[in-house]
Design a protein around this motif. Structure first.
Motif, short mmCIF file in Angstrom:
data_model
loop_
_atom_site.label_atom_id
_atom_site.label_comp_id
_atom_site.label_asym_id
_atom_site.label_seq_id
_atom_site.Cartn_x
_atom_site.Cartn_y
_atom_site.Cartn_z
N HIS A 1 0.72 -1.17 -0.06
CA HIS A 1 -0.11 0.16 0.02
C HIS A 1 0.88 1.23 0.01
N HIS B 1 -7.26 -4.52 5.45
CA HIS B 1 -6.59 -3.36 4.71
C HIS B 1 -6.83 -3.46 3.13
N HIS C 1 -2.55 -3.47 -3.34
CA HIS C 1 -3.96 -3.41 -2.88
C HIS C 1 -4.97 -3.52 -4.00
N CYS D 1 -4.61 1.90 -5.23
CA CYS D 1 -3.49 1.85 -4.23
C CYS D 1 -2.29 0.81 -4.62
ZN LIG Z 1 -3.95 0.50 0.34
#
Ligand SMILES: [Zn+2]
Length: 314
Positions: free
Chosen positions: A31, A76, A132, A140
Motif C-alpha cells: 500500500h 486493509h 492493494h 493503491c
Molecule cells: Zn491500500
C-alpha cells in the motif's frame, strides 16, 4: 544484512477490532499511505484509534514498524470479511506517498528490501506480492500506480530476493522498457532507434495505440509472427490509452476502462466497475462527471473533445 523491525503491537484488548482472526499468511500486500506521516505515527495512530482499519507494517525512510502480530489478520484490502486479501495477506504501508520526493523514495526503497526479506524468510516467490488494487480495485499504492512503476517495483523486489541478481537479466540479455504515463509506441521506438513495427513484432502488439502504463516493452529479441488481438480489457494495473474513435463493444470497454482508471467508475459497485462494453446510462453518467470536472460540456457523449481530454489525463 537484515532489516530490524521495531514493534509497537496493538493490545490484545483490541484484537476483536483490529485483527480478530488467526491467519496463516500466503501473500504480502503493498500500500501507499496517501499521507505524509512517519511509520511510527502511522502505527501508533492505527493501533490507538477506534476504526477497524489495520495493517501489519509501516515503512518510512528510516525504519520498519510492526503494529499487528503476523499470525492475526488485518483489515486493509477492502475485499470483505472473508476476502483473501484481508484474511491471507500481510499488509505493508509505504509512508510519505502523498507528497513523494526523497523521503518517499527512501521509504519505498526500504520497503522493497523489507518485502524481499519477508519473502526470503518464508521461501516465497515474487508471485506472493500483491498490490492493494489486486484485491478490490482500489487505486493503491497510488503513487506507484500513477507513476506507472508497479512492474518495476516488483522487479526490484525480485532482484533483492535473488541476491542482487535480476532474474530477467540473468536469464536473458533482452533489454526492456517500462511504459510511462504519456508514452506512445512511436516515441519509445524513436528514442531507442527501432521501428514501431519491430516493437510490435517483439511484443505481439496488434494495435500500436494500445499500450499500458507499466507495460514491459522488449526492445530486442526475436521477432515472431504470432500475434493475438486483445479481445477484452480487464481493469488494468496501468492505464489503457484510448486513441481510436469510439465505435462499440471493445471500444466502449476501452472508454470504460479509462474512466475507471481516472476514478470515474462507470458503475463503482458492479463487477469490474461496470466495464461491460455497453454504453448505457451509467457509462454516460460517468462521462458526464468526467466532462463536468474537465471544463467540457457535460452531455455524456464521448466525442473528440472528451477523448482528447481523457487522453491528456491518462
Ligand atoms: Zn491500500
Amino acid at each position: 544484512m537484515s532489516i530490524q523491525v521495531k514493534k509497537n503491537l496493538v493490545s490484545e484488548a483490541k484484537y476483536a477490532l483490529k485483527c480478530p482472526n488467526a491467519m496463516s499468511a500466503e501473500y504480502i500486500t503493498i500500500h501507499n499511505t496517501a499521507n505524509d506521516a512517519s511509520a511510527a505515527n502511522e502505527i501508533s495512530y492505527m493501533i490507538g484509534n477506534t476504526s477497524s482499519t489495520s495493517f501489519h507494517f509501516a515503512v518510512d525512510d528510516k525504519e520498519v514498524i510492526q503494529g499487528l502480530p503476523l499470525n492475526r489478520n488485518a483489515w486493509h484490502t477492502g475485499d470483505g470479511t472473508n476476502g483473501t486479501g484481508n484474511r491471507k495477506s500481510i499488509g505493508v504501508e509505504i509512508c510519505y506517498s502523498k507528497s513523494g520526493g526523497p523521503k518517499y523514495e527512501a521509504a519505498e526503497a526500504l520497503a522493497i528490501s523489507f518485502v524481499a526479506q519477508l519473502l526470503k524468510e518464508r521461501g516465497w516467490g515474487i508471485d506472493r506480492v500483491k498490490k492493494h488494487q489486486d484485491w478490490n480495485g482500489k487505486y493503491c499504492p497510488h503513487r506507484i500506480l500513477s507513476e506507472g512503476r508497479w512492474e518495476q517495483v516488483k522487479a526490484a523486489i525480485e532482484k533483492e530476493l535473488n541476491g542482487g541478481v535480476s532474474a530477467k537479466k540473468a536469464s536473458s540479455s533482452a533489454q526492456v522498457y517500462y511504459v510511462k504515463k504519456g508514452d506512445t509506441l512511436s516515441g519509445i521506438a524513436a528514442s531507442h532507434g527501432v521501428s514501431v513495427k519491430t516493437l510490435q513484432s517483439f511484443n505481439h502488439i496488434t494495435d500500436p495505440n494500445l499500450i499500458k502504463v507499466g507495460q514491459e516493452i522488449k526492445l530486442s529479441g526475436t521477432a515472431s509472427s504470432k500475434s493475438h488481438a486483445p479481445s477484452s480489457y480487464p481493469l488494468p494495473s496501468g492505464v489503457i490509452k484510448v486513441t481510436s474513435p469510439l465505435t462499440k463493444g471493445t471500444k466502449v470497454k476501452q472508454v470504460q476502462t479509462a474512466l475507471a482508471a481516472l476514478y470515474f467508475y462507470p458503475d463503482k459497485g458492479a463487477k469490474n466497475h461496470g466495464v461491460d462494453g455497453v454504453y448505457g446510462p451509467k457509462t454516460a453518467n460517468a462521462v458526464k462527471r468526467f466532462q463536468s470536472v474537465s471544463g467540457l460540456t457535460a452531455d455524456g457523449i464521448y466525442g473528440p473533445k472528451t477523448k482528447a481530454k481523457m487522453e491528456q489525463k491518462l
